[in-house]
Design a protein around this motif. Sequence first.
Motif, PDB file in Angstrom:
ATOM      1  N   TRP A   1       7.594   5.543  -5.017  1.00  9.93           N
ATOM      2  CA  TRP A   1       7.888   6.472  -6.210  1.00  9.93           C
ATOM      3  C   TRP A   1       8.504   7.282  -6.178  1.00  9.93           C
ATOM      4  N   VAL A   2       9.064   8.047  -7.260  1.00  6.91           N
ATOM      5  CA  VAL A   2      10.175   8.355  -7.396  1.00  6.91           C
ATOM      6  C   VAL A   2      10.304   9.444  -8.153  1.00  6.91           C
ATOM      7  N   ALA A   3      10.142  11.058  -8.235  1.00  6.61           N
ATOM      8  CA  ALA A   3      10.339  12.303  -8.894  1.00  6.61           C
ATOM      9  C   ALA A   3      11.736  11.640  -9.504  1.00  6.61           C
ATOM     10  N   CYS A   4      11.207  12.132 -10.659  1.00  6.00           N
ATOM     11  CA  CYS A   4      11.812  12.171 -12.328  1.00  6.00           C
ATOM     12  C   CYS A   4      11.505  13.283 -12.990  1.00  6.00           C
ATOM     13  N   GLY A   5      11.752  14.465 -13.176  1.00 11.51           N
ATOM     14  CA  GLY A   5      11.538  15.160 -13.646  1.00 11.51           C
ATOM     15  C   GLY A   5      10.664  16.585 -13.362  1.00 11.51           C
ATOM     16  N   GLN A   6      10.350  17.717 -14.244  1.00 13.97           N
ATOM     17  CA  GLN A   6       9.845  18.708 -13.913  1.00 13.97           C
ATOM     18  C   GLN A   6       8.134  18.476 -14.141  1.00 13.97           C
ATOM     19  N   ALA A   7       6.728  19.194 -12.913  1.00 12.79           N
ATOM     20  CA  ALA A   7       5.957  18.367 -13.296  1.00 12.79           C
ATOM     21  C   ALA A   7       5.606  19.807 -14.909  1.00 12.79           C
ATOM     22  N   GLU A   8       4.225  19.004 -15.133  1.00 14.39           N
ATOM     23  CA  GLU A   8       3.896  19.670 -16.582  1.00 14.39           C
ATOM     24  C   GLU A   8       3.148  20.644 -16.261  1.00 14.39           C
ATOM     25  N   GLN A   9       2.429  22.105 -16.277  1.00 16.16           N
ATOM     26  CA  GLN A   9       1.537  23.016 -15.859  1.00 16.16           C
ATOM     27  C   GLN A   9       0.217  22.764 -17.092  1.00 16.16           C
ATOM     28  N   LEU A  10      -0.661  22.352 -16.295  1.00 13.75           N
ATOM     29  CA  LEU A  10      -1.803  22.066 -16.746  1.00 13.75           C
ATOM     30  C   LEU A  10      -2.321  24.130 -17.793  1.00 13.75           C
ATOM     31  N   SER A  11      -2.492  24.283 -19.062  1.00 11.30           N
ATOM     32  CA  SER A  11      -3.536  24.972 -19.397  1.00 11.30           C
ATOM     33  C   SER A  11      -4.589  25.758 -19.138  1.00 11.30           C
ATOM     34  N   THR A  12      -5.852  24.436 -18.467  1.00 13.18           N
ATOM     35  CA  THR A  12      -6.960  24.393 -17.585  1.00 13.18           C
ATOM     36  C   THR A  12      -6.921  25.266 -16.279  1.00 13.18           C
ATOM     37  N   THR A  13      -6.603  25.906 -15.678  1.00 11.69           N
ATOM     38  CA  THR A  13      -7.243  26.585 -14.696  1.00 11.69           C
ATOM     39  C   THR A  13      -7.896  26.669 -14.117  1.00 11.69           C
ATOM     40  N   GLY A  14      -7.686  26.844 -12.574  1.00 14.58           N
ATOM     41  CA  GLY A  14      -9.555  27.716 -12.130  1.00 14.58           C
ATOM     42  C   GLY A  14     -10.483  26.658 -11.665  1.00 14.58           C
ATOM     43  N   ARG A  15     -10.512  24.729 -12.673  1.00 13.54           N
ATOM     44  CA  ARG A  15     -11.051  24.754 -11.978  1.00 13.54           C
ATOM     45  C   ARG A  15     -11.764  24.153 -10.908  1.00 13.54           C
ATOM     46  N   VAL A  16     -13.016  24.312 -10.507  1.00 13.20           N
ATOM     47  CA  VAL A  16     -13.244  23.920  -8.882  1.00 13.20           C
ATOM     48  C   VAL A  16     -14.743  22.851  -8.871  1.00 13.20           C
ATOM     49  N   TYR A  17     -14.832  21.662  -8.155  1.00  8.71           N
ATOM     50  CA  TYR A  17     -15.887  21.448  -8.168  1.00  8.71           C
ATOM     51  C   TYR A  17     -16.951  22.108  -6.668  1.00  8.71           C
ATOM     52  N   LEU A  18     -17.706  22.183  -7.420  1.00  6.35           N
ATOM     53  CA  LEU A  18     -18.562  22.842  -5.971  1.00  6.35           C
ATOM     54  C   LEU A  18     -19.596  21.969  -5.212  1.00  6.35           C
ATOM     55  N   HIS A  19     -19.862  21.810  -4.282  1.00  5.90           N
ATOM     56  CA  HIS A  19     -20.426  20.819  -3.646  1.00  5.90           C
ATOM     57  C   HIS A  19     -22.453  21.125  -4.226  1.00  5.90           C
ATOM     58  N   PRO A  20     -22.676  19.917  -3.970  1.00  6.55           N
ATOM     59  CA  PRO A  20     -23.729  19.973  -5.402  1.00  6.55           C
ATOM     60  C   PRO A  20     -25.157  20.448  -3.690  1.00  6.55           C
ATOM     61  N   ASP A  21     -24.605  20.719  -2.432  1.00  6.07           N
ATOM     62  CA  ASP A  21     -25.522  21.441  -1.730  1.00  6.07           C
ATOM     63  C   ASP A  21     -25.154  23.163  -1.569  1.00  6.07           C
ATOM     64  N   SER A  22     -24.505  23.468  -2.172  1.00  9.14           N
ATOM     65  CA  SER A  22     -24.224  25.187  -2.136  1.00  9.14           C
ATOM     66  C   SER A  22     -25.436  25.713  -3.453  1.00  9.14           C
ATOM     67  N   PRO A  23     -25.976  26.933  -3.030  1.00  4.88           N
ATOM     68  CA  PRO A  23     -25.499  27.321  -1.673  1.00  4.88           C
ATOM     69  C   PRO A  23     -26.603  26.921  -0.286  1.00  4.88           C
ATOM     70  N   ASN A  24     -25.872  26.857   0.800  1.00  3.13           N
ATOM     71  CA  ASN A  24     -26.580  26.546   2.319  1.00  3.13           C
ATOM     72  C   ASN A  24     -26.331  27.051   3.300  1.00  3.13           C
ATOM     73  N   ARG A  25     -26.631  27.167   4.424  1.00  5.29           N
ATOM     74  CA  ARG A  25     -26.594  28.008   5.085  1.00  5.29           C
ATOM     75  C   ARG A  25     -25.705  27.133   5.916  1.00  5.29           C
ATOM     76  N   GLY A  26     -25.117  28.070   7.112  1.00  2.00           N
ATOM     77  CA  GLY A  26     -23.818  27.564   8.067  1.00  2.00           C
ATOM     78  C   GLY A  26     -24.513  26.511   8.679  1.00  2.00           C
ATOM     79  N   SER A  27     -25.671  26.281   9.703  1.00  3.03           N
ATOM     80  CA  SER A  27     -26.102  25.279   9.655  1.00  3.03           C
ATOM     81  C   SER A  27     -26.121  24.587   9.166  1.00  3.03           C
ATOM     82  N   HIS A  28     -26.540  23.958   7.586  1.00  2.49           N
ATOM     83  CA  HIS A  28     -26.457  23.219   7.529  1.00  2.49           C
ATOM     84  C   HIS A  28     -25.304  22.456   7.266  1.00  2.49           C
TER      85      HIS A  28
END
Length: 166
Positions: free
Chosen positions: A39-66
Amino acid sequence: MFPTLQYSLAGLDPSKQYNVFVDMILGDPNHWKFQNGRWVACGQAEQLSTTGRVYLHPDSPNRGSHWMKQDIVFGKLKLTNNKNTDQSHIVLNSMHKYQPRLHVIEVGACAPGEQKTLLTHSFPETQFISVTAYQNTDITQLKIDHNPFAKGFRDNYDRYVSVDTF
């Protein structure tokens, strides 16, 4: 995402409710290419216009014990380079380095003046370069051999962003 992200948690209040989720941030400011077997660096990274995307674990919400009783596996996390996809995927630019981050946030009612706990952790060893086609033939074979979703890779693998080594 292959290989899948897997975490162990400790120190949560067993009786409180938490959401656990993952997001991705740029791991460095570069665009990358695979050249002469590395792998070789070759220029600047592009910024995505869609920011803030997260993946919520399907067990959420749940107790700390879980969350503390077993490893938390993000086996259904899907990555894509399609900026017009639905909210169930995290959008990445191909040939960019990313750093997954794990977030744990306390949920539920709180007393006046009480603050919710938000914990964010990242592990440098989980950085990866996103690709739409594997650049390293050893990684291709590894995925075919071990990934339960390899059928998607064989049939139409360019729709989902995958992880390659660097």
